[in-house]
Design a protein around this motif. Sequence first.
Motif: not given
Length: 443
Positions: A342, A402, A335, A372, A340, A344
């Motif tokens: 989100t 998350k 991941w 990130s 922001d 991926q």
Amino acid sequence: MVNAHIVEDSLGLDAPPEQKIADLEEKIALQANKFSDISTIGTVIATIMDLDRILPLVIESTLSIVSAEVGHMVIYDDNGGTVSSISWGISKEITDSIRNNDGVAISDYIYESKEMIEIDNLVADLHWSMDSESAHITSLIALPLSAQNLVLGAIFVANKIGKPSFDEDDLFSLQMIARFAAVAIENSNLHARAVAQQKIEAELEMAKQTQKALMPDNYIEFDQLRIRAYNIMAMQVGGDFYDVVRISDDKFLLVVADVSSKGFPASLLMSSARSLIRAYAMKTDSPAEVMANVNEQLCNDSGGLKGMFVTLIMVYFDFKKGILKAVNAGHPPGWIGMPDGTIQELKQGGPFIGQFDDLKYTEQTLPVSPNSKIFLYTDGAFECVDKNGKMLGLDGLRKFYKNNHHLPGETFINKMTEMLSKYSVDPDWIDDTTYLLAEIKHA
């Protein structure tokens, strides 16, 4: 203990009382000396741990005490086969030629029946005979060496010197020696197993240290990346591994992998895969090509793998071009948590490696995003259960990521470790566990 029957037989009934008393005292003294000798021998052999030293001492002492001409001693394995033997004038082939009316060799009979056999005259015996003509056997005693209801071996003594057969005194002496010998053999076996186990543990510890040395530190920082990792093995050595390969100042490769086994074989396959990945990573900027080459090489060398394979995920960074490439070979998805919020997924690639040759892999190409976080892990990070038997599961791990990927790397890893401690209560569900968090500092 003096056998009264033997004493009476050895004394003449018509002898004068003084002679009877003298003969009795002499007989008692001889037996006392014999039992003292047996006790001394038993004490000595019980302290010897080397089976190769025990057997000669036992058979030589036995023949001397019972005045036997020849003898033989065997040690059995768990199935009654001979693992060790020593002969004194009579070979294993000779004793094997002594069979009962059903054709069963005397050694096999003792192992199966756990019974002693006493033969006064082998030539005239109704139940036992000898096929071989290469040895002259008259009288014979064969008795098992037993401990905890297991037959560890057997002693055979033959041809009583000066008499046609062995007497009850000889039999009693043999039984005493057999008890001491059985204890000595059992102690030797326990000692040998302990030494073997110590050797295995030492080799495993060496393998564990070697395996640890092959993996990077759990905290690595470059100008562009900050990497934290966690790795623990369910056994002393295992199949999980992670690697951080610095290809150049601007190019890096992250790897997290899981071998489909545990223990020493998995460790060997892990080491081989790691070396191949590093070698091929220096030749191409395509992780898909690296994966295909490593798979091909492992398949060529997989004669001893016996069904083992490797799942893994690679993430290749090229900071000069501002891109990353990921390829997944049958591994749980990686991941990327964006600033922001989100996420991926990194799941594009192909099958696991090491079993099917000539495979092609695809790769994802994404822009490098500052701040990130890339999270890679093995199935041990989610296939674990809490005290109520509830598995964390892939969905549970994804939810945790998350909700927490925005945290600083060290805080995230500590929180992850704390969470997994609640899911590590059942040893049957504890697997090798590896996870890695890579923070992109800047593009």
